[in-house]
Design an enzyme around this catalytic site. Structure first.
Site, PDB file in Angstrom:
ATOM      1  N   ASN A 180      -8.826  23.652  31.432  1.00 30.35           N
ATOM      2  CA  ASN A 180      -7.970  23.273  32.555  1.00 30.35           C
ATOM      3  C   ASN A 180      -7.463  24.564  33.194  1.00 30.35           C
ATOM      4  O   ASN A 180      -6.569  25.206  32.667  1.00 30.35           O
ATOM      5  CB  ASN A 180      -6.801  22.420  32.047  1.00 30.35           C
ATOM      6  CG  ASN A 180      -5.799  22.106  33.147  1.00 30.35           C
ATOM      7  OD1 ASN A 180      -6.043  22.377  34.318  1.00 30.35           O
ATOM      8  ND2 ASN A 180      -4.668  21.533  32.766  1.00 30.35           N
ATOM      9  N   TRP A 181      -8.077  24.912  34.310  1.00 29.41           N
ATOM     10  CA  TRP A 181      -7.736  26.190  34.952  1.00 29.41           C
ATOM     11  C   TRP A 181      -6.372  26.161  35.635  1.00 29.41           C
ATOM     12  O   TRP A 181      -5.869  27.202  36.053  1.00 29.41           O
ATOM     13  CB  TRP A 181      -8.801  26.564  35.989  1.00 29.41           C
ATOM     14  CG  TRP A 181     -10.175  26.823  35.447  1.00 29.41           C
ATOM     15  CD1 TRP A 181     -10.594  26.719  34.145  1.00 29.41           C
ATOM     16  CD2 TRP A 181     -11.322  27.243  36.202  1.00 29.41           C
ATOM     17  NE1 TRP A 181     -11.922  27.031  34.045  1.00 29.41           N
ATOM     18  CE2 TRP A 181     -12.401  27.370  35.290  1.00 29.41           C
ATOM     19  CE3 TRP A 181     -11.543  27.524  37.550  1.00 29.41           C
ATOM     20  CZ2 TRP A 181     -13.677  27.759  35.704  1.00 29.41           C
ATOM     21  CZ3 TRP A 181     -12.804  27.911  37.957  1.00 29.41           C
ATOM     22  CH2 TRP A 181     -13.855  28.031  37.041  1.00 29.41           C
ATOM     23  N   LYS A 182      -5.828  24.973  35.820  1.00 28.35           N
ATOM     24  CA  LYS A 182      -4.562  24.808  36.563  1.00 28.35           C
ATOM     25  C   LYS A 182      -4.682  25.498  37.930  1.00 28.35           C
ATOM     26  O   LYS A 182      -5.771  25.536  38.479  1.00 28.35           O
ATOM     27  CB  LYS A 182      -3.381  25.323  35.725  1.00 28.35           C
ATOM     28  CG  LYS A 182      -3.391  24.686  34.317  1.00 28.35           C
ATOM     29  CD  LYS A 182      -2.146  24.909  33.535  1.00 28.35           C
ATOM     30  CE  LYS A 182      -2.294  24.259  32.160  1.00 28.35           C
ATOM     31  NZ  LYS A 182      -1.106  24.406  31.334  1.00 28.35           N
ATOM     32  N   HIS A 188      -1.407  14.885  33.008  1.00 28.42           N
ATOM     33  CA  HIS A 188      -0.965  16.167  32.442  1.00 28.42           C
ATOM     34  C   HIS A 188       0.558  16.262  32.562  1.00 28.42           C
ATOM     35  O   HIS A 188       1.133  15.817  33.556  1.00 28.42           O
ATOM     36  CB  HIS A 188      -1.644  17.331  33.163  1.00 28.42           C
ATOM     37  CG  HIS A 188      -1.475  18.616  32.429  1.00 28.42           C
ATOM     38  ND1 HIS A 188      -0.300  19.339  32.487  1.00 28.42           N
ATOM     39  CD2 HIS A 188      -2.294  19.283  31.579  1.00 28.42           C
ATOM     40  CE1 HIS A 188      -0.428  20.405  31.705  1.00 28.42           C
ATOM     41  NE2 HIS A 188      -1.621  20.398  31.148  1.00 28.42           N
ATOM     42  N   GLU A 207       2.411  18.595  33.365  1.00 28.28           N
ATOM     43  CA  GLU A 207       2.888  19.280  34.580  1.00 28.28           C
ATOM     44  C   GLU A 207       2.875  18.318  35.770  1.00 28.28           C
ATOM     45  O   GLU A 207       3.747  18.400  36.644  1.00 28.28           O
ATOM     46  CB  GLU A 207       2.015  20.521  34.844  1.00 28.28           C
ATOM     47  CG  GLU A 207       2.311  21.614  33.822  1.00 28.28           C
ATOM     48  CD  GLU A 207       1.125  22.507  33.478  1.00 28.28           C
ATOM     49  OE1 GLU A 207       0.137  22.530  34.225  1.00 28.28           O
ATOM     50  OE2 GLU A 207       1.194  23.182  32.433  1.00 28.28           O
ATOM     51  N   GLU A 241      -1.181  16.756  23.992  1.00 28.52           N
ATOM     52  CA  GLU A 241      -0.637  18.059  24.387  1.00 28.52           C
ATOM     53  C   GLU A 241       0.886  18.036  24.247  1.00 28.52           C
ATOM     54  O   GLU A 241       1.590  17.608  25.181  1.00 28.52           O
ATOM     55  CB  GLU A 241      -1.000  18.355  25.849  1.00 28.52           C
ATOM     56  CG  GLU A 241      -2.483  18.433  26.123  1.00 28.52           C
ATOM     57  CD  GLU A 241      -2.798  19.331  27.321  1.00 28.52           C
ATOM     58  OE1 GLU A 241      -3.652  20.198  27.178  1.00 28.52           O
ATOM     59  OE2 GLU A 241      -2.151  19.172  28.373  1.00 28.52           O
ATOM     60  N   GLY A 281       1.507  26.636  27.199  1.00 27.02           N
ATOM     61  CA  GLY A 281       1.824  27.907  27.847  1.00 27.02           C
ATOM     62  C   GLY A 281       2.910  28.711  27.147  1.00 27.02           C
ATOM     63  O   GLY A 281       3.424  29.682  27.701  1.00 27.02           O
ATOM     64  N   SER A 308      -1.457  26.059  23.901  1.00 26.86           N
ATOM     65  CA  SER A 308      -1.598  27.398  23.298  1.00 26.86           C
ATOM     66  C   SER A 308      -2.750  27.481  22.305  1.00 26.86           C
ATOM     67  O   SER A 308      -2.669  28.191  21.305  1.00 26.86           O
ATOM     68  CB  SER A 308      -0.276  27.837  22.639  1.00 26.86           C
ATOM     69  OG  SER A 308       0.739  27.930  23.625  1.00 26.86           O
ATOM     70  N   GLY A 366      -5.812  25.727  28.378  1.00 24.68           N
ATOM     71  CA  GLY A 366      -5.247  26.245  29.627  1.00 24.68           C
ATOM     72  C   GLY A 366      -5.568  27.720  29.785  1.00 24.68           C
ATOM     73  O   GLY A 366      -6.680  28.110  30.136  1.00 24.68           O
ATOM     74  N   GLY A 367      -4.591  28.572  29.485  1.00 22.03           N
ATOM     75  CA  GLY A 367      -4.709  30.020  29.702  1.00 22.03           C
ATOM     76  C   GLY A 367      -6.000  30.630  29.164  1.00 22.03           C
ATOM     77  O   GLY A 367      -6.636  31.445  29.839  1.00 22.03           O
TER      78      GLY A 367
HETATM   79  P1  13P Z   1      -2.230  26.433  27.494  1.00 20.52           P
HETATM   80  O1  13P Z   1      -3.521  26.460  26.720  1.00 20.52           O
HETATM   81  O2  13P Z   1      -2.124  27.519  28.513  1.00 20.52           O
HETATM   82  O3  13P Z   1      -1.046  26.316  26.586  1.00 20.52           O
HETATM   83  O4  13P Z   1      -2.258  25.064  28.350  1.00 20.52           O
HETATM   84  C1  13P Z   1      -2.625  23.889  27.728  1.00 20.52           C
HETATM   85  C2  13P Z   1      -2.790  22.854  28.768  1.00 20.52           C
HETATM   86  O5  13P Z   1      -1.848  22.453  29.413  1.00 20.52           O
HETATM   87  C3  13P Z   1      -4.142  22.340  28.995  1.00 20.52           C
HETATM   88  O6  13P Z   1      -4.129  21.221  29.819  1.00 20.52           O
END
Ligand code: 13P
Length: 251
Positions: free
Chosen positions: A9-11, A96, A98, A168, A174, A214, A235-236
């Site tokens: 998930n590149w956000k 998600h 967010e 999640e 994050g 994470s 994510g990251g």
């Molecule tokens: P991180 O891996 O950056 O913690 O993000 C997880 C995430 O929200 C994937 O959808």
């Protein structure tokens, strides 16, 4: 048996050029290292066509980060399931944390998004997970149960079979503080038990349940080693091909 999956998930990150490079690097890796497992990238909407063109006839699949709950019409800025399907986008992250937090997406809205996706042969990657305070109060199981009940348990067995679940925990996203392998396994096994109770053993055993929060090349192997953790939503660490590839290799 269920498929193991790593999804990125590149956000809201990367320029067009960086997105192009990242997709090509992952595709080059997959060409030399074919896998039975699923690899999905979920770039921002404006790069979906690029990713899906590059991924044509490859082992990589493309997912959106969001989908409209409406079929079509006057919804400025929204992207429908039919539009995604027309670009060969086969997955969509739905719910998600967010989106829930910053865009006010309720369980009811998410149920409508799940329905739209499935109507257009797009597999939802449905996210659930508790906030830190909810875990501290011991409510994490009830929170996740409620999210599933209100957004996906209205589906029949066949539709539910096209769903991927991503657990999640919000406090792990994050923050660099991943759930421990024990915490992940405990929740994943609980989610699978809810699916068993709602549908049956076969549906429960066939459902892919990803962990997100994470997850990185250092902890992925330990997290994925658990019997009910079928991969990760990253994510990251999905923004650099080296890291993402190491996580694919940890499956
Ligand atoms: P991180 O891996 O950056 O913690 O993000 C997880 C995430 O929200 C994937 O959808």
């Amino acid at each position: 048996m269920r498929t193991k999956i790593v999804a990125g998930n590149w956000k809201m990150n990367l320029t067009f050029e960086q997105a192009d490079d990242l997709v090509n690097e992952i595709l080059d890796y997959l060409k030399d290292n074919p896998t039975e497992n699923g690899v999905i990238v979920c770039p921002p909407a404006c790069y979906l066509e690029l990713a899906s063109d590059l991924a044509f006839e490859s082992e990589m699949f493309v997912g959106a980060q969001n989908i409209s709950q409406h079929a079509s019409g006057a919804y400025t800025g929204e992207i429908s399931a039919a539009m995604l399907l027309s670009m060969d986008v086969n997955y969509a992250i739905i719910g998600h944390s967010e989106r829930r937090k910053y865009f006010g997406e309720s369980n009811e809205m998410l149920a409508a998004k799940v329905d739209q996706a499935l109507k257009h042969e797009i597999s939802p990657i449905f996210c659930c997970g508790e906030q830190l305070a909810e875990r501290q109060q011991g409510n994490h199981f009830d929170v996740v149960k409620n999210q599933l009940q209100e957004s996906v348990f209205h589906l029949d067995k066949v539709d539910f079979g096209n769903l991927i679940i991503a657990y999640e925990p919000v406090w792990a996203i994050g923050t660099g503080e991943n759930a421990t392998p024990e915490q992940a396994q405990e929740m994943h096994s609980y989610i699978r038990s809810l699916i068993r109770d709602k549908y049956n053993e076969e549906v429960a055993e066939n459902t892919t349940i990803l962990y997100g929060g994470s997850c990185n090349p250092k902890n992925a192997k330990e997290l994925f080693a658990n019997p009910d953790v079928d991969g990760g939503l990253i994510g990251g660490a999905s923004l650099k091909s080296d890291d993402f590839i190491k996580i694919i290799e940890a499956l």
